[in-house]
Design a protein around this motif. Structure first.
Motif, mmCIF file in Angstrom:
data_model
loop_
_atom_site.group_PDB
_atom_site.id
_atom_site.type_symbol
_atom_site.label_atom_id
_atom_site.label_comp_id
_atom_site.label_asym_id
_atom_site.label_seq_id
_atom_site.Cartn_x
_atom_site.Cartn_y
_atom_site.Cartn_z
ATOM 1 N N GLY A 90 33.582 -5.198 -58.602
ATOM 2 C CA GLY A 90 32.933 -4.108 -59.309
ATOM 3 C C GLY A 90 32.433 -4.508 -60.679
ATOM 4 O O GLY A 90 31.416 -3.989 -61.165
ATOM 5 N N LEU A 91 33.134 -5.430 -61.322
ATOM 6 C CA LEU A 91 32.725 -5.884 -62.647
ATOM 7 C C LEU A 91 31.481 -6.756 -62.585
ATOM 8 O O LEU A 91 30.584 -6.641 -63.431
ATOM 9 C CB LEU A 91 33.864 -6.671 -63.301
ATOM 10 N N ARG A 92 31.409 -7.622 -61.574
ATOM 11 C CA ARG A 92 30.311 -8.584 -61.496
ATOM 12 C C ARG A 92 29.134 -8.081 -60.670
ATOM 13 O O ARG A 92 27.981 -8.426 -60.943
ATOM 14 C CB ARG A 92 30.816 -9.895 -60.889
ATOM 15 N N GLY A 93 29.439 -7.258 -59.651
ATOM 16 C CA GLY A 93 28.383 -6.885 -58.728
ATOM 17 C C GLY A 93 28.181 -8.020 -57.739
ATOM 18 O O GLY A 93 27.782 -9.116 -58.125
ATOM 19 N N GLU A 94 28.512 -7.798 -56.481
ATOM 20 C CA GLU A 94 28.412 -8.859 -55.484
ATOM 21 C C GLU A 94 27.795 -8.350 -54.197
ATOM 22 O O GLU A 94 27.677 -7.142 -53.978
ATOM 23 C CB GLU A 94 29.796 -9.461 -55.211
ATOM 24 N N GLU A 95 27.390 -9.300 -53.348
ATOM 25 C CA GLU A 95 26.780 -8.998 -52.054
ATOM 26 C C GLU A 95 25.575 -8.077 -52.216
ATOM 27 O O GLU A 95 25.370 -7.124 -51.450
ATOM 28 C CB GLU A 95 27.805 -8.366 -51.107
ATOM 29 N N GLY A 96 24.782 -8.393 -53.217
ATOM 30 C CA GLY A 96 23.542 -7.653 -53.420
ATOM 31 C C GLY A 96 23.695 -6.315 -54.100
ATOM 32 O O GLY A 96 22.706 -5.614 -54.339
ATOM 33 N N LYS A 97 24.921 -5.934 -54.448
ATOM 34 C CA LYS A 97 25.160 -4.661 -55.114
ATOM 35 C C LYS A 97 25.274 -4.868 -56.621
ATOM 36 O O LYS A 97 25.851 -5.857 -57.080
ATOM 37 C CB LYS A 97 26.433 -4.018 -54.577
ATOM 38 N N PRO A 98 24.747 -3.944 -57.415
ATOM 39 C CA PRO A 98 24.853 -4.081 -58.870
ATOM 40 C C PRO A 98 26.270 -3.811 -59.362
ATOM 41 O O PRO A 98 27.070 -3.167 -58.675
ATOM 42 C CB PRO A 98 23.883 -3.017 -59.389
ATOM 43 N N ALA A 99 26.592 -4.309 -60.532
ATOM 44 C CA ALA A 99 27.910 -4.059 -61.132
ATOM 45 C C ALA A 99 28.064 -2.570 -61.404
ATOM 46 O O ALA A 99 27.111 -1.895 -61.805
ATOM 47 C CB ALA A 99 28.046 -4.850 -62.419
ATOM 48 N N SER A 100 29.278 -2.050 -61.199
ATOM 49 C CA SER A 100 29.518 -0.621 -61.440
ATOM 50 C C SER A 100 30.714 -0.371 -62.348
ATOM 51 O O SER A 100 30.982 0.772 -62.697
ATOM 52 C CB SER A 100 29.735 0.097 -60.103
ATOM 53 N N TYR A 101 31.425 -1.456 -62.759
ATOM 54 C CA TYR A 101 32.568 -1.316 -63.663
ATOM 55 C C TYR A 101 32.231 -1.983 -64.990
ATOM 56 O O TYR A 101 31.864 -3.158 -65.028
ATOM 57 C CB TYR A 101 33.822 -1.989 -63.088
ATOM 58 N N PRO A 161 34.776 -0.955 -54.689
ATOM 59 C CA PRO A 161 35.033 -2.395 -54.657
ATOM 60 C C PRO A 161 36.232 -2.781 -55.527
ATOM 61 O O PRO A 161 36.688 -2.000 -56.347
ATOM 62 C CB PRO A 161 33.737 -3.002 -55.201
ATOM 63 N N GLY A 162 36.714 -4.017 -55.298
ATOM 64 C CA GLY A 162 37.826 -4.510 -56.093
ATOM 65 C C GLY A 162 37.427 -4.713 -57.536
ATOM 66 O O GLY A 162 36.259 -4.560 -57.910
ATOM 67 N N THR A 163 38.399 -5.071 -58.365
ATOM 68 C CA THR A 163 38.146 -5.180 -59.800
ATOM 69 C C THR A 163 37.068 -6.213 -60.132
ATOM 70 O O THR A 163 36.115 -5.914 -60.858
ATOM 71 C CB THR A 163 39.442 -5.528 -60.546
ATOM 72 N N TRP A 164 37.211 -7.426 -59.614
ATOM 73 C CA TRP A 164 36.242 -8.470 -59.925
ATOM 74 C C TRP A 164 34.864 -8.146 -59.345
ATOM 75 O O TRP A 164 33.838 -8.342 -60.008
ATOM 76 C CB TRP A 164 36.711 -9.822 -59.381
#
Length: 453
Positions: free
Chosen positions: A289-300, A284-287
């Motif tokens: 991956g940092l926040r975790g979006e579309e039901g996915k947890p943050a990974s950055y 995912p993109g920077t933002w």
């Protein structure tokens, strides 16, 4: 007999007092105003008739009304503040100057400016991207401003980095209006998962946390790409350089030992799996991956980003993200990159003096503070950047602190080409198409040619 004499004496004294009073009143009447001495020659006072010698000095003629043409590319919210708050304040101080502010489209704006200059249709003053200054100065579009009154005071009041973006070929062709830089932004939850209660202070500490997260399938370091906006904060902080201090040569600097080591370090991070996918365009993109979006947890765990991150997301990230200075490199400092806009005066401006008065006003502590509070722009005026009104903006202090050691991109008329060569060299090294030394040697040789043009 004695009593009668006393009465006469008292009467005489009373008559004397009345006589003196009448004399005083008569003198005042002769001069025409109480408290004004009678003419020295004892004659009657002159009448009200005015002569050339006695007429009051003529008042200074008010300045002629003028209109300053101002181009800008402020966003909608910024323009609203400009029109409704800033320009009325300017009018209060300079009643004879009207500023006609025109919002310009951002697409191909630099080419529009050059075309307008060729046709003699430029405004007096413009808010311009700071990477354009050198090119516009070389094209003969701009006029130097370091000879205008008050310029030295602006230099003293401004951050050094933003001021340097106006320098070209020995002169200054603008003044810094608003600025920005990039800081580290941490996901509070992933920072704790990596084993830290607060952001790391050094690059070495950051790498340790990144290794802790790698074991959990997550990333501790995110660089948005190998380009000349996302990469310089890391390259510079690790000791790399693009040119000498006078921006005249790249060989020996971009491919110097410290720069080669900096790129080797970044490549090693990527080889080890410590860098998040965006370094080479992955998702995912920077933002996200940092926040975790579309039901996915943050990974950055962290990204490197400007103040617009907080300006756009607002209170939604106040409790989950931690703004912090970039971790320090070998010299004990971090060196982020400077963005922002400068104010420039065009060669052929119809109202250069009035335009300069407007520029000074826009750089004043009051207006810089106002724009910062209302729009989130980082002031270039150091006093405004420390204003009490900005203490309430929870992320602002970190950006201001980063400005102290942030660096400008090379102020060259050929910056676009230089930036492209820089980015391609880093991408080649990351993709194993060349060693760091080979990639930087080739880029330095090409950049040298551009610096000489």
């Amino acid at each position: 007999m004695r009593a009668s004499s006393t009465k006469i004496t008292k009467l005489a004294m009373l008559l004397l007092a009345v006589a003196l009073l009448l004399a005083a009143c008569g003198g005042a009447a002769e001069t025409g105003s109480s408290g004004t001495d009678a003419p020295a020659n004892g004659g009657n006072a002159p009448t009200e008739t005015k002569t050339a010698d006695s007429a009051p000095a003529p008042q200074e003629k008010p300045p002629e009304p003028v209109t300053v043409e101002f181009w800008h590319a402020y966003g909608e919210g910024e323009e609203k503040v400009l029109l409704e708050e800033v320009l009325p304040k300017f009018k209060e101080q300079f009643s004879h100057i009207t500023v006609n502010a025109t919002r310009m489209p951002t697409e191909n704006l630099d080419q529009q400016v050059i075309t307008a200059a060729a046709g003699g249709a430029v405004p007096d003053i413009m808010r311009m991207d700071n990477t354009w200054i050198a090119r516009m100065a070389k094209e003969g579009v701009l006029q130097p401003v370091d000879g205008f009154p008050g310029f030295d005071q602006i230099v003293a009041d401004s951050f050094e980095g933003p001021m340097s973006t106006n320098y070209y070929n020995g002169q200054y062709y603008g003044v810094p209006l608003d600025t920005n830089t990039k800081i580290a932004i941490y996901n509070k939850e992933l920072l704790a998962e990596a084993g830290a209660a607060e952001p790391p202070k050094t690059i070495d500490e950051l790498v340790t946390l990144a290794r802790n997260l790698k074991a959990k399938g997550k990333f501790g370091i995110t660089i948005g790409g190998p380009d000349a906006w996302n990469m310089p904060p890391w390259f510079w902080t690790l000791g790399g350089r693009i040119t000498d201090d006078k921006y005249t040569v790249a060989t020996g600097y971009l491919n110097g030992d410290a720069s080669v080591k900096a790129l080797e370090t970044i490549v090693a991070w990527n080889d080890e799996g410590l860098l998040a996918p965006p370094i080479l365009g992955g998702q995912p993109g920077t933002w996200e991956g940092l926040r975790g979006e579309e039901g996915k947890p943050a990974s950055y765990m962290m990204i490197n980003e400007g103040p617009w991150f907080f300006g756009i997301l607002g209170d939604a990230v106040k409790d989950t993200m931690i703004p912090a200075k970039m971790p320090n490199g070998p010299d004990g400092k971090s060196h982020s990159v400077i963005g922002g806009q400068d104010l420039v005066l065009f060669k052929g401006a119809k109202q250069p003096d009035a335009a300069w008065a407007f520029a000074q006003f826009m750089l004043s502590e009051e207006i810089q503070t106002l724009m910062a509070v209302k729009t989130g722009a980082i002031p270039t005026n150091k006093a405004a950047a420390s204003a009490e009104a900005l203490k309430e903006v929870y992320y602002f202090d970190e950006y201001v602190a980063e400005m102290e050691t942030a660096l400008a991109r090379t102020p060259s008329a050929n910056w676009n080409q230089i930036g492209d060569l820089f980015g391609k060299a880093f991408e080649r090294a990351l993709r194993k198409e060349a060693t760091p030394k080979q990639a930087l040697d080739e880029a330095a040789a090409e950049i040298d040619k551009l610096l000489k043009e």
